[in-house]
Design an enzyme around this catalytic site. Structure first.
Site, mmCIF file in Angstrom:
data_model
loop_
_atom_site.group_PDB
_atom_site.id
_atom_site.type_symbol
_atom_site.label_atom_id
_atom_site.label_comp_id
_atom_site.label_asym_id
_atom_site.label_seq_id
_atom_site.Cartn_x
_atom_site.Cartn_y
_atom_site.Cartn_z
ATOM 1 N N HIS A 260 0.852 -1.190 0.000
ATOM 2 C CA HIS A 260 0.000 0.000 0.000
ATOM 3 C C HIS A 260 0.884 1.235 0.000
ATOM 4 O O HIS A 260 1.945 1.227 0.629
ATOM 5 C CB HIS A 260 -0.914 -0.011 1.245
ATOM 6 C CG HIS A 260 -2.084 0.897 1.109
ATOM 7 N ND1 HIS A 260 -2.013 2.239 1.383
ATOM 8 C CD2 HIS A 260 -3.350 0.659 0.688
ATOM 9 C CE1 HIS A 260 -3.195 2.778 1.148
ATOM 10 N NE2 HIS A 260 -4.018 1.846 0.718
ATOM 11 N N ASP A 311 -8.044 -5.450 -0.282
ATOM 12 C CA ASP A 311 -8.500 -6.240 -1.436
ATOM 13 C C ASP A 311 -8.159 -7.727 -1.300
ATOM 14 O O ASP A 311 -8.744 -8.564 -1.995
ATOM 15 C CB ASP A 311 -7.883 -5.701 -2.732
ATOM 16 C CG ASP A 311 -8.502 -4.376 -3.125
ATOM 17 O OD1 ASP A 311 -9.697 -4.187 -2.863
ATOM 18 O OD2 ASP A 311 -7.786 -3.528 -3.690
HETATM 19 N N1 ACO Z 1 4.216 -7.686 -4.331
HETATM 20 C C1 ACO Z 1 5.553 -7.728 -4.426
HETATM 21 N N2 ACO Z 1 6.351 -6.670 -4.183
HETATM 22 C C2 ACO Z 1 5.744 -5.516 -3.814
HETATM 23 C C3 ACO Z 1 4.354 -5.399 -3.686
HETATM 24 C C4 ACO Z 1 3.571 -6.530 -3.964
HETATM 25 N N3 ACO Z 1 2.244 -6.491 -3.882
HETATM 26 N N4 ACO Z 1 4.032 -4.148 -3.317
HETATM 27 C C5 ACO Z 1 5.191 -3.490 -3.213
HETATM 28 N N5 ACO Z 1 6.219 -4.303 -3.515
HETATM 29 C C6 ACO Z 1 7.646 -3.967 -3.532
HETATM 30 C C7 ACO Z 1 7.963 -3.215 -4.810
HETATM 31 O O1 ACO Z 1 8.340 -4.097 -5.855
HETATM 32 C C8 ACO Z 1 9.092 -2.318 -4.368
HETATM 33 O O2 ACO Z 1 10.263 -3.069 -4.301
HETATM 34 P P1 ACO Z 1 11.683 -2.447 -4.746
HETATM 35 O O3 ACO Z 1 11.913 -1.308 -3.814
HETATM 36 O O4 ACO Z 1 12.619 -3.580 -4.598
HETATM 37 O O5 ACO Z 1 11.494 -1.997 -6.169
HETATM 38 C C9 ACO Z 1 8.719 -1.947 -2.935
HETATM 39 O O6 ACO Z 1 7.882 -3.025 -2.491
HETATM 40 C C10 ACO Z 1 7.940 -0.649 -2.852
HETATM 41 O O7 ACO Z 1 6.774 -0.732 -3.649
HETATM 42 P P2 ACO Z 1 6.197 0.408 -4.567
HETATM 43 O O8 ACO Z 1 5.435 -0.198 -5.696
HETATM 44 O O9 ACO Z 1 7.288 1.372 -4.945
HETATM 45 O O10 ACO Z 1 5.228 1.133 -3.555
HETATM 46 P P3 ACO Z 1 4.079 2.106 -3.936
HETATM 47 O O11 ACO Z 1 3.720 2.811 -2.691
HETATM 48 O O12 ACO Z 1 4.400 2.922 -5.116
HETATM 49 O O13 ACO Z 1 2.931 1.091 -4.422
HETATM 50 C C11 ACO Z 1 1.129 -0.387 -4.568
HETATM 51 C C12 ACO Z 1 1.867 0.671 -3.705
HETATM 52 C C13 ACO Z 1 0.949 0.145 -5.989
HETATM 53 C C14 ACO Z 1 -0.245 -0.612 -3.948
HETATM 54 C C15 ACO Z 1 1.953 -1.681 -4.589
HETATM 55 O O14 ACO Z 1 2.146 -2.157 -3.275
HETATM 56 C C16 ACO Z 1 1.305 -2.767 -5.447
HETATM 57 O O15 ACO Z 1 1.528 -2.783 -6.664
HETATM 58 N N6 ACO Z 1 0.499 -3.684 -4.843
HETATM 59 C C17 ACO Z 1 -0.255 -4.675 -5.585
HETATM 60 C C18 ACO Z 1 -1.564 -4.099 -6.109
HETATM 61 C C19 ACO Z 1 -2.611 -3.939 -5.042
HETATM 62 O O16 ACO Z 1 -2.859 -4.830 -4.246
HETATM 63 N N7 ACO Z 1 -3.286 -2.763 -5.046
HETATM 64 C C20 ACO Z 1 -4.367 -2.456 -4.120
HETATM 65 C C21 ACO Z 1 -4.007 -1.326 -3.230
HETATM 66 S S1 ACO Z 1 -5.242 -1.050 -1.977
HETATM 67 C C22 ACO Z 1 -6.508 -0.307 -2.764
HETATM 68 O O17 ACO Z 1 -6.361 0.329 -3.769
HETATM 69 C C23 ACO Z 1 -7.861 -0.458 -2.200
#
Ligand code: ACO
Length: 374
Positions: A260, A311
């Site tokens: 998140h 979710d």
């Molecule tokens: N699975 C694996 N790795 C993850 C995940 C995940 N679900 N979420 C974050 N990471 C990792 C990223 O790859 C990144 O790693 P790195 O630093 O080695 O590149 C690190 O954690 C930071 O993640 P970011 O994507 O930069 O964090 P950001 O705050 O931009 O993204 C997001 C948040 C988009 C929700 C992300 O966690 C994600 O893609 N999750 C999966 C989609 C999801 O479940 N979305 C629902 C959100 S809740 C809602 O909208 C109701």
């Protein structure tokens, strides 16, 4: 003016809001000052919808009036029903939902009236009618008859009735109500910010919600609940879960329903939704998904320190309730309409055009050559 780029507006505070507060450090989410966990245990979804829209919990009389307003506005026009029935059956229900709100805007006599009174009335109309039209598509695409709304049913009961022709037992309805309460509002997330951005040009509520739906569809936002179910279906059985999740992480793939932007130590909505997911699993005598859920969750926390978001439990819960996977995000919509509407009204009340800057990184200034000289 500094030209430091803040990609994704990371950490930027763009405005004030009185609607909800996310405090990730203490795992807290409040709507208008009330803890969401408390609201889930003590209130119906209608009471919370009233709270989000109006700023306070309703008294008995106010709730009665609000429920009556919803009941009176639930029916959709023959025109909209026919449009829904004629939509391509292979359309994604989120695209249909987006079109439904757009059509509601065409039919509404007050579309261009942005006064607070008109906006509240329009918000209630969208909130009451959208579920009816979404349920109509749920049935129509399977060649089933469309079921109109029924009086004296709650918001959640009525949605089940319009989708399945019957209301399930109280525990299932309560779990659905809880999921709607948890989905109702969440400060400046992508779709809400989209709605506020559209509103900031003084555009109308139907347009702002239509845009918000397009934004919610994405798998990084609301579309994740659908993706979670695809993931669980791919895993198939608990015995496969450990191998699947380790392999997925080895390949550095994103696991849907985890992570998140704001919560880094866990989503404050998850414990409540997990509790109701477990209740639904028990009622349905189905332990398969809860077992897969626990295995994947443990590995994500142990290996990556990444926690589930809301979710993750809603996906399998909606599946156990009998909803088609691609309808999970439209269910999110029918709840979030309340949060979006409150933000749209708040934006109108103290508007400032949202217009950030960009840092140019294209080619240097160059001379235009005539076509035959290029
Ligand atoms: N699975 C694996 N790795 C993850 C995940 C995940 N679900 N979420 C974050 N990471 C990792 C990223 O790859 C990144 O790693 P790195 O630093 O080695 O590149 C690190 O954690 C930071 O993640 P970011 O994507 O930069 O964090 P950001 O705050 O931009 O993204 C997001 C948040 C988009 C929700 C992300 O966690 C994600 O893609 N999750 C999966 C989609 C999801 O479940 N979305 C629902 C959100 S809740 C809602 O909208 C109701």
């Amino acid at each position: 003016m500094g030209d430091e780029v803040k990609k994704g507006l990371l950490g930027i505070v763009v405005d004030e809001t009185t609607i909800s507060q996310v405090m990730p450090d203490i795992n807290s989410l409040t709507y208008r000052g009330y803890a969401v966990q408390d609201l889930c245990e003590k209130c119906s979804f209608e009471e919370v919808a009233y709270l989000v829209l109006n700023g306070d919990l309703p008294k008995k009389k106010e709730l009665k009036k609000f429920k009556k307003q919803l009941e009176e506005n639930r029916n959709i026009t023959i025109n909209l029903r026919e449009i829904v029935k004629h939509m391509p059956k292979r359309s994604h229900p989120m695209d249909v939902t987006r079109t439904i709100v757009s059509v509601l805007g065409l039919e509404d006599k007050e579309t261009n009236n942005n006064s607070p009174e008109a906006n509240m009335k329009k918000a209630i109309r969208i909130f009451a009618k959208a579920p009816t039209a979404i349920a109509a598509f749920f049935r129509a695409r399977k060649g089933k008859n469309v079921i109109p709304p029924k009086k004296n049913l709650s918001f959640s009961e009525n949605f089940f009735y319009m989708c399945f022709g019957k209301v399930p037992n109280k525990e299932i309805v309560k779990a659905f109500d809880v999921s709607l309460i948890l989905y109702a509002e969440h400060s400046f997330n992508v779709s809400t910010f989209t709605a506020r951005t559209i509103t900031s040009s003084l555009s109308d509520i139907h347009g702002a919600i239509t845009g918000a739906i397009a934004s919610l569809k994405g798998p990084l936002h609301g579309g994740a609940n659908e993706e979670v179910m695809h993931m669980m279906n791919k895993i198939k059985k608990p015995e496969n879960a450990l191998k699947w999740i380790n392999k997925t992480l080895d390949k550095k793939e994103v696991v849907m329903g985890f992570g998140h932007r704001v919560y880094k130590k866990g989503d404050s909505r998850v414990p409540t939704m997990e509790k109701y997911f477990k209740k639904v699993s028990k009622v349905k005598s189905d332990k398969k998904f809860i077992k897969i859920y626990e295995i994947v969750k443990k590995v994500m926390i142990d290996r990556k320190n990444i926690h589930p978001n809301v979710d993750y439990p809603t996906g399998p819960t909606y599946h156990l309730m009998g909803f088609d996977t691609d309808f999970f995000t439209p269910i999110f919509v029918i709840s979030r309409i309340t949060g979006w509407s409150a933000h749209i009204m708040e934006q109108h009340a103290a508007n400032k055009l949202i217009r950030p800057l960009s840092k140019y990184s294209g080619p240097d200034h160059r001379k235009v050559m005539l076509l035959n000289q290029r």
